[in-house]
Design a protein around this motif. Structure first.
Motif, PDB file in Angstrom:
ATOM      1  N   ASN A  35      51.730  39.621  54.807  1.00 14.31           N
ATOM      2  CA  ASN A  35      51.119  39.620  53.320  1.00 14.31           C
ATOM      3  C   ASN A  35      51.850  38.610  52.751  1.00 14.31           C
ATOM      4  O   ASN A  35      51.220  38.405  51.769  1.00 14.31           O
ATOM      5  N   SER A  60      49.187  43.009  46.088  1.00  9.45           N
ATOM      6  CA  SER A  60      48.007  42.502  45.096  1.00  9.45           C
ATOM      7  C   SER A  60      48.790  41.943  43.956  1.00  9.45           C
ATOM      8  O   SER A  60      48.027  41.083  43.386  1.00  9.45           O
ATOM      9  N   SER A  63      49.747  38.584  44.895  1.00 12.67           N
ATOM     10  CA  SER A  63      48.433  37.618  45.052  1.00 12.67           C
ATOM     11  C   SER A  63      48.066  37.319  43.602  1.00 12.67           C
ATOM     12  O   SER A  63      47.475  36.031  43.552  1.00 12.67           O
ATOM     13  N   ARG A  64      47.896  38.210  42.668  1.00 10.61           N
ATOM     14  CA  ARG A  64      47.220  37.686  41.400  1.00 10.61           C
ATOM     15  C   ARG A  64      48.047  36.545  40.830  1.00 10.61           C
ATOM     16  O   ARG A  64      47.574  35.855  40.051  1.00 10.61           O
TER      17      ARG A  64
END
Length: 949
Positions: free
Chosen positions: A489, A531, A534-535
């Motif tokens: 991840n 998520s 990552s953004r």
């Protein structure tokens, strides 16, 4: 040594002295290949009206080498040693010490430590730790301040440097991460680079950024012609621009010079053991949280992901309080005992074996992060892979002792540097303070969670300086993670940031948000998710260049200018004519050939030079053939007591190891410092000085009959006498001679007035040095040579025999002096030959003088414009100080003296600038009237074939 050889050796040594002036006073004479941006940036810094610059090139572009070049150029223009102060983060001290020693033969001293100058330089370390402990900066005794990674230094240290730099004449600040998008950073950096703007801001209470913006606005208004002019805009930017003293070279400017990156992540399926260890670790963290036990969950997760050995080592420190916690602890213990396999290790071994097949001479760095993983991997690679492996363990944990990390690092990985070990497994101690550009690949077996750590690791191998840099070098970046793991991840987040494939470097503040997002996602606290992380990473770096919008000019790309400057140097002829070597001229290689020829002459009778090798490093040693006599060759840096004091040296940059070695070992195991023979090296400079002193007088009253080996070019004039004439053509203008005596100290004045005179005197001397460097770069001296051939039967004929006469060697044979006699020509023919050469020398000097004048004319107007801009900024700041001082209570003598001091400072500074401008405006007339030949000489040579004697 015969008189003939001594004349030639002295002439080649004189050529080295002139070559020093032609290399920007020896600035280019560092032990490193010269790259276009380095040549251009160093030329810009050394010839600018003021040498105060931020060198903010992106990572791996050789900022340290450029700073050393600037230091050498500044030192060579002085009669007394250049006093240099160096401040770098404590963890970079060892790297700087090694670079200084390897690149320029300079030993860095601790502040207060006694020591002699090296290459006319005395450099002292101002360690941040000592400045924090109360050490003071004696700015009045410092000529050059070098600061590396300024934004990483502590606030107190930065303030001390800013205060001291106001009165230090030359300042070079280096950082790959200037963080200029942060206004606070810009203010601090501009206070270092633009002390006049800082003084004006302090006196008026205005932000320094506004002072600099107003300067741009006023300059645009005063110089607006209404006609677009790129050259005019560039001049305005270099004279008034906010970023006029900021140099930033991007890696993308030189795509053919730096390595290409190849990113190949390995995501491997986990073994049962990998899954069991991850579950057991998670279970323990949850149990500790419920039990209220303090635990750094992120640290334990990182350890768990590195290796079973690392987790086993950490297990002994974990608490076992409650029943649930003890059961969780036993779960980790059980997962480690079962030995269910390590998928990452299997993938690593397979990859290393395949890499060895594809490239047997390749070298790979494996990131292990901690000691247990380092030991685990080294043993496994050697046993399972059959590959010799070096390791670097972490020896201490205190940040204050990081110097010892770096020192021991080099010792620990000598086998890797030499190529005897193909793999280096290293802890985080290796990611800073050492360059590994000779490695081909970096494997992240243990993936750091910090993007900055990733960046630092890659930066160890992604840099200038590898042997195959110009042949399209590619480096490979290989992270290994197990699918579905936390590291998997994290890798996806890091991939979104572009850290593996982008070469830009960002400061710590820019990584902070990503670090927070990673930690939140890994721990599950605060609603963090992968998520969201990552953004966050995907938007990274989007505003990194916003700071350029703060200026009306921004930064000018100079890659075209840099390439043209490098090519101009490459096409230049060496100071003395050399026999042709290849079809393409290369001034950099010809300079090395000039040194070689000088050494060959000196070893005829004086020096014992022997070839040696230490692993892959070829070198030579030198000592005297016999102990030097009083009238013989004696080099200050070469101890005559015994051959045990011989020196090791190299002369060619292609012989430099990567990274360069500070020392080598002979067959007896004795370590010797490795000298790079060029300007500033004590062995080189001592040899040049001695050969110049040994050269006998040369005139037309005697002739050397010289026997040459078969096919030597000089035999083209066999049976004739060749008269060689030489002279050093130079512009004898010396700006420092003209500095007004009214700036000298006067003990009858008050302390503020004395300080004002001293400040202006120091400024005027600094300006004199700067203008001298600029003039020397425009008009470096040259040695002109001419030859004529004559005989009793024939007339006097102009010939091109200088290169043949200056090189007595051919096909491994050395010419031999047969006799020295009076010329066998009538007196009238001797006089006619000399007069013909004098006329030819004067004729040859005319185009050189025209070129000097053309070069000066092409840049003089711009230089005067830039100095007038400096004058305007300087006087405006002083006027603001005068006004603020006058506002003090004048009933006190202290304040009245301060007012008199500031007023005197303003008046003298204006006079100093006016004098400077006047000297420059009259320079063309002075050049026409003063350019002349110095150090002239003549020799007659009668070439003969060796077989005849």
């Amino acid at each position: 040594m015969s008189d003939f050889d001594r004349v030639l050796a002295g002439l080649h040594a004189e050529g080295r002295l002139v070559d020093k002036m032609q290399t920007l006073r020896g600035a280019y004479a560092v032990a490193a290949e010269a790259y276009p941006h380095q040549i251009d940036s160093v030329h810009r810094m050394l010839t600018a009206p003021t040498c105060r610059f931020l060198l903010a090139d992106e990572v791996g572009l050789g900022k340290t080498v450029q700073a050393i070049m600037v230091m050498k150029g500044l030192a060579a223009s002085r009669t007394e040693p250049l006093a240099v102060a160096l401040t770098v983060p404590d963890d970079l001290v060892a790297q700087w010490e090694e670079e200084l020693l390897c690149r320029s033969d300079v030993v860095a001293l601790d502040n207060g430590e006694a020591g002699a100058s090296s290459g006319n330089v005395v450099i002292r370390l101002l360690r941040p730790s000592k400045l924090l402990a109360g050490a003071k900066i004696a700015s009045s005794r410092i000529d050059l301040l070098l600061v590396d990674e300024f934004t990483r230094l502590q606030v107190q240290v930065r303030r001390e440097l800013i205060s001291a730099a106001r009165s230090i004449p030359n300042v070079v600040v280096m950082t790959a991460t200037p963080a200029l998008h942060l206004a606070a950073n810009r203010r601090e950096l501009f206070a270092l680079l633009e002390p006049e703007a800082a003084d004006e801001a302090n006196a008026t209470g205005v932000d320094i950024l506004k002072v600099l913006r107003d300067r741009e606005t006023d300059a645009l208004a005063q110089n607006d012609t209404g006609i677009p002019d790129v050259g005019r805009e560039r001049l305005l930017a270099s004279s008034y621009g906010m970023y006029r003293r900021v140099i930033r070279t991007a890696r993308s400017d030189y795509p053919g010079v730096l390595p290409r990156r190849r990113y190949q992540p390995f995501r491997v399926k986990p073994t049962d053991g990998d899954v069991a260890r991850a579950r057991a670790t998670r279970h323990y963290i949850e149990a500790a949280r419920r039990a209220g036990v303090e635990l750094r969950a992120e640290a334990l997760l990182q350890v768990s992901g590195r290796s079973p050995q690392s987790l086993r080592d950490r297990l002994s420190t974990l608490k076992r309080g409650s029943g649930e916690l003890t059961a969780a602890w036993r779960g980790i213990d059980s997962s480690l005992r079962d030995e269910w396999g390590d998928a990452k290790l299997d993938a690593l071994i397979d990859h290393l074996r395949l890499a060895r097949v594809k490239r047997p001479d390749g070298r790979i760095v494996v990131v292990a992060e901690d000691n247990p993983t380092t030991d685990y991997l080294r043993d496994a690679i050697e046993k399972l892979g059959g590959i010799r492996t070096a390791r670097k363990r972490r020896t201490v944990s205190s940040a204050d002792e990081l110097d010892s990390h770096i020192v021991s690092l080099k010792d620990a990985m000598d086998d890797f540097i030499s190529g005897e070990a193909a793999v280096l497994v290293a802890t985080d101690a290796a990611k800073e303070g050492h360059n590994l550009q000779f490695a081909d690949e970096i494997v992240f077996f243990a993936l750091p969670w910090s993007p900055m750590d990733i960046q630092q690791w890659i930066g160890r191998i992604d840099r200038l300086g590898a042997r195959d840099a110009l042949s399209g070098r590619t480096i490979t970046i290989t992270p290994i993670v197990t699918e579905g793991s936390i590291e998997d991840n994290i890798l996806r987040v890091l991939e979104e940031s572009g850290v593996f494939e982008r070469s830009e470097v960002f400061d710590e503040a820019e990584w902070r948000e990503i670090n927070k997002a990673i930690d939140a996602a890994a721990s599950g606290r605060g609603g963090g998710s992968w998520s969201a992380a990552s953004r966050e990473a995907a938007t990274f770096g989007g505003h990194r260049d916003d700071w350029m919008a703060d200026s009306a000019f921004g930064l000018t790309r100079r890659n075209r200018i840099a390439m043209e400057r490098l090519e101009e140097l490459r096409q230049r002829s060496y100071v003395l004519p050399l026999a042709a070597a290849g079809s393409h001229r290369n001034w950099f290689r010809d300079r090395e050939r000039g040194v070689e020829l000088m050494i060959r002459l000196a070893r005829q009778d004086y020096l014992d030079v022997r070839n040696q090798k230490d692993r892959d490093q070829k070198f030579r040693t030198v000592w005297y053939k016999t102990k030097p006599a009083e009238d013989g060759l004696s080099i200050a840096d070469l101890d005559p007591r015994s051959s045990g004091h011989r020196k090791a040296f190299i002369t060619r940059r292609t012989d430099l190891d990567f990274p360069p070695r500070p020392s080598v070992k002979e067959g007896d195991g004795r370590s010797r410092k490795l000298h790079f023979l060029d300007h500033g090296d004590a062995l080189h400079d001592g040899l040049v000085k001695s050969l110049v002193q040994l050269a006998p007088p040369a005139d037309v009253s005697s002739e050397f009959v010289v026997a040459y080996g078969a096919d030597h070019p000089a035999l083209a004039w066999e049976g004739k006498s060749v008269l060689l004439a030489w002279g050093r053509l130079e512009v004898p203008i010396r700006f420092l001679r003209d500095i007004s005596g009214e700036f000298d100290p006067d003990s009858s004045l008050s302390k503020p007035e004395q300080d004002a005179r001293l400040a202006v005197l120091r400024m005027a001397v600094t300006h004199g040095h700067a203008d001298q460097r600029w003039l020397d770069s425009c008009c470096p001296p040259e040695i002109l040579l001419s030859t004529v051939a004559a005989s009793r039967e024939d007339g006097i004929q102009s010939v091109k025999a200088a290169a043949a006469i200056l090189d007595p060697f051919h096909d491994k044979q050395a010419a031999r002096l047969v006799t020295r006699r009076r010329p066998q020509l009538p007196d009238d023919k001797i006089k006619a030959a000399r007069d013909a050469l004098r006329l030819e020398m004067r004729k040859n000097a005319e185009p050189v003088l025209r070129r000097f004048l053309k070069t000066v004319r092409s840049s003089l107007a711009d230089r005067i414009f830039e100095i007038e801009a400096d004058k305007q900024a300087h006087l405006k700041a002083l006027a603001a100080i005068v006004q603020s001082t006058a506002a003090l209570d004048q009933n006190y003598e202290f304040n009245r003296a301060a007012s008199r001091g500031t007023q005197l400072h303003l008046a003298l500074a204006e006079r100093a600038f006016d004098d400077r401008l006047e000297r420059l405006k009259s320079i063309e007339d002075n050049m026409k009237n003063s350019t002349q030949f110095t150090k002239t000489g003549y020799i007659w040579v009668a070439p003969r074939t060796k077989d005849d004697f």
